[in-house]
Structure formats: structure tokens, C-alpha cells
Design a protein around this motif. Structure first.
Motif, PDB file in Angstrom:
ATOM      1  N   GLY A 177      15.672  -0.692 -11.219  1.00 18.79           N
ATOM      2  CA  GLY A 177      14.617  -1.545 -11.725  1.00 18.79           C
ATOM      3  C   GLY A 177      13.252  -0.894 -11.642  1.00 18.79           C
ATOM      4  N   SER A 178      12.228  -1.681 -11.946  1.00 20.14           N
ATOM      5  CA  SER A 178      10.868  -1.148 -11.951  1.00 20.14           C
ATOM      6  C   SER A 178       9.906  -2.133 -11.321  1.00 20.14           C
ATOM      7  N   ARG A 236       5.331  -2.444 -10.725  1.00 23.53           N
ATOM      8  CA  ARG A 236       4.016  -1.844 -10.878  1.00 23.53           C
ATOM      9  C   ARG A 236       3.123  -2.316  -9.737  1.00 23.53           C
ATOM     10  N   ARG A 272       9.649   9.611 -12.550  1.00 25.21           N
ATOM     11  CA  ARG A 272       9.994   8.191 -12.387  1.00 25.21           C
ATOM     12  C   ARG A 272       8.760   7.326 -12.145  1.00 25.21           C
ATOM     13  N   PHE A 273       7.747   7.867 -11.491  1.00 30.65           N
ATOM     14  CA  PHE A 273       6.529   7.122 -11.164  1.00 30.65           C
ATOM     15  C   PHE A 273       5.369   7.655 -11.992  1.00 30.65           C
ATOM     16  N   THR A 274       4.448   6.765 -12.322  1.00 31.85           N
ATOM     17  CA  THR A 274       3.240   7.155 -13.041  1.00 31.85           C
ATOM     18  C   THR A 274       2.033   6.512 -12.388  1.00 31.85           C
ATOM     19  N   GLN A 320       3.038   2.802 -11.493  1.00 35.06           N
ATOM     20  CA  GLN A 320       4.182   2.270 -12.221  1.00 35.06           C
ATOM     21  C   GLN A 320       5.425   3.011 -11.745  1.00 35.06           C
ATOM     22  N   MET A 321       6.404   2.256 -11.282  1.00 39.00           N
ATOM     23  CA  MET A 321       7.606   2.849 -10.711  1.00 39.00           C
ATOM     24  C   MET A 321       8.815   2.434 -11.541  1.00 39.00           C
ATOM     25  N   TYR A 322       9.526   3.412 -12.061  1.00 38.36           N
ATOM     26  CA  TYR A 322      10.745   3.181 -12.833  1.00 38.36           C
ATOM     27  C   TYR A 322      11.943   3.768 -12.090  1.00 38.36           C
ATOM     28  N   SER A 323      13.118   3.354 -12.520  1.00 40.90           N
ATOM     29  CA  SER A 323      14.359   3.914 -11.966  1.00 40.90           C
ATOM     30  C   SER A 323      14.326   3.950 -10.449  1.00 40.90           C
ATOM     31  N   LEU A 324      13.960   2.839  -9.880  1.00 43.82           N
ATOM     32  CA  LEU A 324      13.809   2.784  -8.425  1.00 43.82           C
ATOM     33  C   LEU A 324      15.152   2.989  -7.726  1.00 43.82           C
ATOM     34  N   ASP A 351      13.473   4.634  -2.144  1.00 40.60           N
ATOM     35  CA  ASP A 351      12.065   4.363  -2.416  1.00 40.60           C
ATOM     36  C   ASP A 351      11.550   3.197  -1.580  1.00 40.60           C
TER      37      ASP A 351
END
Length: 128
Positions: A16-17, A19, A67-69, A82-86, A90
Motif C-alpha cells: 500500500g501507500s 503520504r 518507492r518513496f518521493t 509519498q510512500m509507495y509499495s510499502l 518500513d
């Protein structure tokens, strides 16, 4: 007084993601860089990402690259992560930090002691 306040943490399934946001609720201050760190209980705080405020340059730890921006909103004086593909690894308390001065060595601030102000953190829990 500078007051950094993180928000956006929570519980999420792996993959999941989320922010995270970090806003300054205190006095306005000039900043060189903003960073995100994270800490697991019993372990040292570790660097996640940083952004040079005026230049917009970004830096990431290898564990989150791709994965993070990290981004910023100048008008709101807010920095985001912004965190994706947690992943379960993490899971941590995430802190934002601000550095006011330009570092003499010219490299991006990626260690804890290079930052001047800290928020109180927001918990991110990733379920497997």
C-alpha cells in the motif's frame, strides 16, 4: 519557535501507500534542507530522504529509492513524503527535520546531527 508537525501516518497493508506531511506551525524560518528520518524502537534513527529547499534537489536512502518521493510546497511551507509499495520493514516512527544553514562540506545532510529542528514523529505500521 520553530514547530514541525508530522501527519499522515497510520496502518497500511504491505504494497500500500501513504503520504506523510510535515508543516511548520511555529515562526517562519529560512531553511536549507528538509529531511525525513525513521526510527524503530531500540534502534538508531536512520535517514530516509532529504530535499534541498531552494534547489529542489532530492536524496534518498537506497532502501527507499524508487518507492518513496520527497517533495515540498513552498507556499505552504510543507514537505511531503509519498510512500509507495510499502513493506513491513518500513514500519517505524517517521520524523521530519529541518536544517537552517548551508553545510560547509557541500554534500546533502543525511545524518541526524546535521539537522537543527525536529518534529515529534508519526507512526507508520505496515502489515504483512
Amino acid at each position: 519557535q520553530v514547530q514541525l508537525v508530522e501527519s499522515g501516518g497510520g496502518l497500511v497493508q504491505a504494497g500500500g501507500s501513504l503520504r506523510l506531511s510535515c508543516a511548520n506551525s511555529g515562526r517562519t524560518f529560512g531553511r536549507y534542507a528538509m529531511g525525513w528520518f525513521r526510527q524503530v524502537q531500540g534502534k538508531e534513527r536512520e535517514f530516509v530522504a532529504a530535499i534541498i529547499w531552494n534547489a529542489g534537489s532530492t536524496y534518498y536512502d537506497d532502501s527507499v529509492k524508487g518507492r518513496f518521493t520527497i517533495s515540498k510546497d513552498n507556499a505552504k511551507n510543507t514537505v511531503y513524503l509519498q510512500m509507495y509499495s510499502l513493506k513491513p520493514e518500513d514500519t517505524a516512527v517517521y520524523f521530519c527535520a529541518a536544517r537552517v544553514t548551508i553545510p560547509s562540506r557541500g554534500s546533502p545532510p543525511v545524518t541526524e546531527d546535521e539537522y537543527d529542528y525536529w518534529g515529534r514523529g508519526t507512526q507508520v505500521t505496515v502489515l504483512s
